[in-house]
Design a protein around this motif. Structure first.
Motif, PDB file in Angstrom:
ATOM      1  N   MET A  56       0.853  -1.273   0.035  1.00  0.00           N
ATOM      2  CA  MET A  56       0.134   0.081   0.028  1.00  0.00           C
ATOM      3  C   MET A  56       0.876   1.212   0.048  1.00  0.00           C
ATOM      4  O   MET A  56       1.667   1.462   1.011  1.00  0.00           O
ATOM      5  CB  MET A  56      -0.846   0.227   1.180  1.00  0.00           C
ATOM      6  N   GLN A  74       0.819   5.483  -0.784  1.00  0.00           N
ATOM      7  CA  GLN A  74       0.398   6.402  -0.971  1.00  0.00           C
ATOM      8  C   GLN A  74       1.337   7.818  -1.190  1.00  0.00           C
ATOM      9  O   GLN A  74       2.582   7.706  -0.830  1.00  0.00           O
ATOM     10  CB  GLN A  74      -0.473   6.989   0.331  1.00  0.00           C
ATOM     11  N   VAL A 127      -7.795  -3.441  10.115  1.00  0.00           N
ATOM     12  CA  VAL A 127      -6.960  -3.063   8.800  1.00  0.00           C
ATOM     13  C   VAL A 127      -7.705  -1.889   8.186  1.00  0.00           C
ATOM     14  O   VAL A 127      -6.965  -0.949   7.568  1.00  0.00           O
ATOM     15  CB  VAL A 127      -6.869  -4.381   8.034  1.00  0.00           C
ATOM     16  N   GLU A 128      -9.129  -1.873   7.839  1.00  0.00           N
ATOM     17  CA  GLU A 128      -9.754  -0.875   7.322  1.00  0.00           C
ATOM     18  C   GLU A 128      -9.634   0.165   8.004  1.00  0.00           C
ATOM     19  O   GLU A 128      -9.230   1.406   7.138  1.00  0.00           O
ATOM     20  CB  GLU A 128     -11.231  -1.329   7.204  1.00  0.00           C
ATOM     21  N   GLN A 171      -5.850   1.724   7.412  1.00  0.00           N
ATOM     22  CA  GLN A 171      -5.924   2.163   5.909  1.00  0.00           C
ATOM     23  C   GLN A 171      -6.394   3.464   5.697  1.00  0.00           C
ATOM     24  O   GLN A 171      -5.898   4.348   4.984  1.00  0.00           O
ATOM     25  CB  GLN A 171      -6.185   1.095   4.911  1.00  0.00           C
ATOM     26  N   GLU A 172      -7.608   3.845   6.245  1.00  0.00           N
ATOM     27  CA  GLU A 172      -8.466   5.082   6.002  1.00  0.00           C
ATOM     28  C   GLU A 172      -7.652   6.080   6.732  1.00  0.00           C
ATOM     29  O   GLU A 172      -7.622   7.235   6.027  1.00  0.00           O
ATOM     30  CB  GLU A 172      -9.806   4.668   6.564  1.00  0.00           C
ATOM     31  N   ALA A 176      -4.048   6.496   4.753  1.00  0.00           N
ATOM     32  CA  ALA A 176      -4.703   7.556   3.349  1.00  0.00           C
ATOM     33  C   ALA A 176      -4.889   8.709   3.485  1.00  0.00           C
ATOM     34  O   ALA A 176      -4.423   9.788   2.538  1.00  0.00           O
ATOM     35  CB  ALA A 176      -5.410   6.418   2.658  1.00  0.00           C
ATOM     36  N   TYR A 182       3.602   4.355   3.417  1.00  0.00           N
ATOM     37  CA  TYR A 182       3.719   3.294   4.458  1.00  0.00           C
ATOM     38  C   TYR A 182       3.353   1.961   3.861  1.00  0.00           C
ATOM     39  O   TYR A 182       3.047   1.836   2.772  1.00  0.00           O
ATOM     40  CB  TYR A 182       2.432   3.508   5.345  1.00  0.00           C
ATOM     41  N   GLU A 183       3.732   0.970   4.588  1.00  0.00           N
ATOM     42  CA  GLU A 183       3.230  -0.578   4.456  1.00  0.00           C
ATOM     43  C   GLU A 183       2.617  -0.787   5.510  1.00  0.00           C
ATOM     44  O   GLU A 183       3.176  -0.563   6.793  1.00  0.00           O
ATOM     45  CB  GLU A 183       4.372  -1.365   3.733  1.00  0.00           C
ATOM     46  N   ILE A 184       1.659  -1.993   5.524  1.00  0.00           N
ATOM     47  CA  ILE A 184       1.103  -2.689   6.728  1.00  0.00           C
ATOM     48  C   ILE A 184       1.449  -4.137   6.708  1.00  0.00           C
ATOM     49  O   ILE A 184       1.322  -4.744   5.634  1.00  0.00           O
ATOM     50  CB  ILE A 184      -0.394  -2.469   6.678  1.00  0.00           C
ATOM     51  N   ASN A 240      -3.843  -4.800  -0.146  1.00  0.00           N
ATOM     52  CA  ASN A 240      -3.056  -3.793   0.383  1.00  0.00           C
ATOM     53  C   ASN A 240      -2.223  -4.216   1.776  1.00  0.00           C
ATOM     54  O   ASN A 240      -2.028  -3.067   2.377  1.00  0.00           O
ATOM     55  CB  ASN A 240      -3.673  -2.445   0.287  1.00  0.00           C
ATOM     56  N   ILE A 241      -1.913  -5.331   1.966  1.00  0.00           N
ATOM     57  CA  ILE A 241      -1.272  -5.537   3.033  1.00  0.00           C
ATOM     58  C   ILE A 241      -0.105  -6.644   2.882  1.00  0.00           C
ATOM     59  O   ILE A 241      -0.215  -7.202   1.751  1.00  0.00           O
ATOM     60  CB  ILE A 241      -2.093  -6.151   4.401  1.00  0.00           C
TER      61      ILE A 241
END
Length: 313
Positions: A17, A19, A48-49, A52-53, A56, A62-64, A84-85
């Motif tokens: 992921m 951005q 996770v949701e 990411q929100e 972003a 970043y990365e998860i 996206n993880i």
């Protein structure tokens, strides 16, 4: 990809992921978020949701990385369907600290953020904590905010543990083992070989950095009741925390641990010596034993401190 005798497997899910870096200061530092997950089927998807929100929206790069630590519920299935993880799977449960160490080793960014998958930590603080890491080696989300839900049974032993840890580190510690923190990968890698595989990971890294004079910031955060059953066993883990603090203190601050004990033995020696001179009029074995014990402990503390300073050069 596998390592350590096939204990874990790495999955790349829909790439990393990424951005665009936003104009704010909070988006200028790329980081890797590492989340250990063990039987978190009730909360991991929402975690996770939301994460990411949040990231972003802050314009972060970043990365998860989520480490499924041998979950026996549907955690693994949920994560395999996530987008996206980066998913890393331990074939069996190795422990909270082991999961974090696996994620840290695989992180591609020099800044690491750790948090939990049970929705206890307010992850919307992460961009701000990352921005604070510009001038610190570690930033800790201290659970001292206005809305903190924490079991009373864990507060009493923790109070004593924190006081002892502060004595060892010669520093105030608002939160000894918070699971929401930001640190530099290169700094933590120096201590990976001594960091435990269990819940004492955060306690140990706190003491390791403080006793080695790294800069640690604390930022107040809230703390919510977890979703699902806690993995912490109060009695077992309290005893384990005591062991970890003693071990870490001996490793990094031997003078703080051994010299007070040597001092007590020396005071006992002076008391019994006075009794021998003025009352018994004879030098007893007890007096000699206390003298030898205090001397040996004092010399051991000095040698351990010299070795610690030498290894740190």
């Amino acid at each position: 990809m596998g390592e350590n005798g096939g204990k874990w497997v790495v999955h790349e899910l829909d790439g990393n992921m990424m951005q665009e870096i936003g104009p704010s200061d909070e988006g200028d530092y790329p980081f890797s978020v590492v989340i250990p997950a063990y039987n978190e089927e009730l909360s991991i998807a929402a975690t996770v949701e939301d994460l990411q929100e949040t990231l972003a929206g802050a314009g972060c790069q970043y990365e998860i990385i989520i480490v499924n630590d041998g979950s026996t519920d549907k955690t693994g299935e949920i994560l395999k369907n996530a987008s996206n993880i980066r998913l890393i799977e331990h074939r069996r449960n190795l422990g909270y600290g082991a999961a974090l160490k696996t994620g840290i080793r695989h992180a591609k960014y020099p800044l690491i953020v750790i948090t939990d998958g049970d929705r206890t930590y307010p992850n919307h603080y992460i961009p701000h904590l990352v921005s604070l890491a510009k001038t610190a080696d570690m930033v800790v989300g201290a659970r001292i905010g206005d809305n903190v839900t924490y079991p009373t049974i864990r507060k009493i032993p923790k109070w004593f543990l924190v006081r002892f840890a502060e004595w060892v580190a010669k520093s105030s510690i608002p939160d000894l083992n918070s699971g929401l923190r930001v640190f530099r990968k290169a700094t933590v890698e120096r201590f990976l070989n001594i960091l435990p595989d269990n819940f004492s990971f955060t306690t140990t890294i706190t003491l390791a950095l403080l006793t080695n004079y790294y800069t640690v910031y604390y930022h107040p955060i809230d703390y919510h009741a977890r979703i699902g059953k806690s993995k912490i066993k109060p009695i077992r883990d309290t005893l384990r925390f005591i062991q970890i603090i003693l071990r870490t203190g001996v490793y990094f601050a031997p003078m703080r641990v051994f010299m007070p004990v040597a001092g007590l033995f020396f005071i006992g020696f002076l008391i019994t010596l006075s009794q021998d001179i003025f009352i018994r009029q004879d030098l007893t074995e007890r007096t000699l034993i206390l003298l030898v014990a205090s001397t040996q402990l004092g010399m051991f503390a000095l040698l351990a401190d010299m070795m610690d300073k030498r290894n740190g050069m």
